[in-house]
Design an enzyme around this catalytic site. Sequence first.
Site, PDB file in Angstrom:
ATOM      1  N   HIS A  32      44.770  57.533  43.386  1.00 15.63           N
ATOM      2  CA  HIS A  32      45.389  56.642  42.121  1.00 15.63           C
ATOM      3  C   HIS A  32      44.504  55.422  41.841  1.00 15.63           C
ATOM      4  O   HIS A  32      44.147  55.295  40.732  1.00 15.63           O
ATOM      5  CB  HIS A  32      46.638  56.310  42.331  1.00 15.63           C
ATOM      6  CG  HIS A  32      47.139  55.564  41.017  1.00 15.63           C
ATOM      7  ND1 HIS A  32      47.264  55.953  40.062  1.00 15.63           N
ATOM      8  CD2 HIS A  32      47.828  54.227  41.141  1.00 15.63           C
ATOM      9  CE1 HIS A  32      47.875  55.207  39.118  1.00 15.63           C
ATOM     10  NE2 HIS A  32      48.239  54.078  39.828  1.00 15.63           N
ATOM     11  N   GLY A  68      31.272  50.314  29.930  1.00 17.18           N
ATOM     12  CA  GLY A  68      32.675  50.692  30.097  1.00 17.18           C
ATOM     13  C   GLY A  68      33.430  49.874  29.078  1.00 17.18           C
ATOM     14  O   GLY A  68      32.920  48.616  28.613  1.00 17.18           O
ATOM     15  N   ARG A  70      54.097  50.931  48.046  1.00 23.90           N
ATOM     16  CA  ARG A  70      53.173  52.180  47.703  1.00 23.90           C
ATOM     17  C   ARG A  70      52.876  52.743  48.757  1.00 23.90           C
ATOM     18  O   ARG A  70      52.914  54.189  49.191  1.00 23.90           O
ATOM     19  CB  ARG A  70      52.164  52.135  46.594  1.00 23.90           C
ATOM     20  CG  ARG A  70      52.640  51.931  45.329  1.00 23.90           C
ATOM     21  CD  ARG A  70      51.479  51.537  44.423  1.00 23.90           C
ATOM     22  NE  ARG A  70      52.275  51.514  42.922  1.00 23.90           N
ATOM     23  CZ  ARG A  70      51.156  51.237  41.831  1.00 23.90           C
ATOM     24  NH1 ARG A  70      49.912  51.235  42.055  1.00 23.90           N
ATOM     25  NH2 ARG A  70      51.819  51.091  40.573  1.00 23.90           N
TER      26      ARG A  70
END
Lengths: 248, 637
Positions: free
Chosen positions: B401, B40, B330
């Site tokens: 998300h 990564g 959120r």
Amino acid sequence: MKLTLHVWRQQNAGAKGGFETYEARDIGPDMSFLEMLDVVNEGLIKEGKEPIAFEHDCREGICGSCGMVINGNPHGPKKAISSCQLHMRTFADGDKIWIEPWRAKAFPVRKDLVVDRSALDRIIQAGGFISVRTGSAPDANAIPIPKENADSAFDAATCIGCGACVAACPNASAMLFTAAKVAHLGALPQGQPERYERVRNMVAQMDAEGFGYCTNHGACQTACPKEISIDFIAQLNRDMMRAFFTSR
Amino acid sequence: MQLNARVPSGPLEKKWDKHRFEMKLVNPANKRKFDIIVVGSGLAGASASATLGELGYNVECFCFQDSARRAHSIAAQGGINASKNYQNDGDSTFRLFYDTIKGGDFRSREANVYRLAEISSNIIDQCVAQGVPFAREYGGLLANRSFGGAQVSRTFYARGQTGQQLLLGAYQALQRQIAAGKVAMYPFTEMLDMIVVDGRARGIVVRNLATGELRSHVGDAVVLATGGYSNIFYLSTNAKGCNVTATWRAHKRGAAFANPCFTQIHPTCIPQSGEYQSKLTLMSESLRNDGRIWVPKQVGDPRKARDIPEAERDYYLERLYPSFGNLTPRDVASRRAKEAVDEGRGVGEAENGVFLDFRDAVTRLGREVVAERYGNLFDMYRQITGESPYEVPMRIYPAPHYTMGGLWVDYNLMSTLPGLFVVGEANFSDHGANRLGASALMQGLADGYFVLPYTIGDYLAGADLSAVDVSHAECRKVEEESEQRLKRLLGVNGSRTVDSLHRELGSMMWDNCGMSRNETSLRETLSRIPELRDEFWKDMRVTGRGRDLNQTLEKAGRVADFLEFAELMCIDALQRDESCGAHFREEHQTDEGEARRNDEQYAYVAAWEFTGVWSEPKLHKENLVFENVELAQRSYK
């Protein structure tokens, strides 16, 4: 909408490529261009054929993965967007669309619309950085930077490395890409110690990769999804001149 | 399997210092004798690779994109938190720590979160020194804004492109190490499996995505920085390539997976516009600073937004949470939007969104000021929907998300598989059951620049590793297994596309293990997932060849892993019989519909041990001890 696509298909760098024609049916105006290609690809897979290979990842115009020449324009007919942000409402029912990969000597085709852009990484490796070891940074507010300089650095730094500038350039030059990084780092006090060595090395690498020279066409600026200005190329040239007269 | 968090003793604010002193060091001349594999190249992976290279280790870094610069960290918009207190508004390390623990609904480890808050300042210093063009004031000093309901201005930002600028900073540091010969970069290369020798992570099997060739890479330690798994829902704000394969493969080889059911749903995304939709686009949370969220009071109101008079609009967040209003965290904002749509008050043609209205902001501030603040976001919205938010309200709806869950790691960021370190979103460590805005970038860079480079040295100095090269029998064996799996994927030759199966899995997970969950639907989903997995392996179709650039094959491998991982997510959601943060169990809510935590029974991290694809995973609990904060019910009234 129903559209006719002429898509460049090429098995690999060594193989001969050519256009294939496909029908895209049931296309809605709210679809993105890449979603339209998804629909075509699903159809191809169901027929047992290989889908059209194209690169994409974030699909919101920031990762720089996607890139194709659409009807002769890198990233398509609309300004300031990448291919993934193009929506089908830009087209009309019955339109013919020609889709090709970036074409440049320094970007060999991997397959269909996928090209190898590693040359751009190697230009950055040649000097597109500030040499600062992790842990050796002074306090972030130790050096105030005038807002104009910071803003100008930011404008240059928004480059997403997609390669559209190269694809648009009749010389396949990577000048706008290189200049954007040179200008970003050159606008900041942190970038000064390596400024001239940086520009020298990056331009040398650009040449070594087989990109063409810049002859001020300005097509790169028009194609750039981030609207990076060719003023930065002028800055690069100025820095190159200074680097030329500065002994190492 | 034993969970030992290895949290250092002593007072909270001294733990990291003390630990840094107590850790073993690798002699500078010996660092070049160690090889480290990093998978990564996002914020965590690039910063770790660059820093380890600078220290003198030999690093091999892998990413599936065609360049390290394209990792999905690049898409983060809002900003990065740091407790610099440049605004003199009362911020401190302890306050950032407290906000993060509380925001995570008390399901994260105190010591890790405190260290994160402590390091946050160094990150900003480092990034500025690299040339990251953060927003500045006219005096030349750094600007800040408040973000996601925080009561101090501690967020540093670079217009709406903070992730891009931070990633380019880390990417450039990485390129410098590549040029210096300390990092070997392998772009366009995907990890397919993990190689374990004598109980330690020693390497990976990768596939070259251009040629399809398989190869082993071995080293003394492996670092996974492979991001989150939101794409299990098919539609998410993640990049199309984001997947669970690397962490899931590591899990199958012995790394515990922690809190997989903690998935964050972001409240402000553009609603789905059709069946063909391939991904969802996030609209920065900063829009909630000036936009007002509402739906019509009347169910199924057919009128256009502008024709609905004030008295017939329900500004539900302002009504329910008078003090936080449109700025509630959120998870709360997302749940309330779902509620409104479920009641039949959704807006737009598909009735699948709520309005985010800037009419009042334009009246109050003028169009110019609104354009200055949100112009690029408005343009982006118009690009996608064809509507101008200056004229008509935006339509928004929550979308997957970020994933707080991930591989379990100890204080050193090492998983339960010795020698395997996990950084960034891929680990579970710092955000508990809900992540605060502008904290993901902070954690990725903290792990990569400032934590892992120390802790991995401690492991290497004391590990006494045997020599392993790619001819080792275990490498051969794992390569062969990967080869067989690809052959199997290519050989199914059924009638359904991989995408259609992924979509089906996604909508099943979204409906039953998304914004709210309950026992009945989770149990039902658990019985349906194996059926879908069966169908995948019987009726899916991959065209083309294995030894070639084959994007369908790549996709199929990732979806196959999602189909296994989905079960673990549901099992975890079922096991956690409480509501906390983003995990909302309908059975556990207050009279006002808020999440009800159960600290007595569930103040633990659920770490799962793999026992086989068709058998129940084994649960291990890491009990969370809170010595420095008092557990409180979150209230945003």
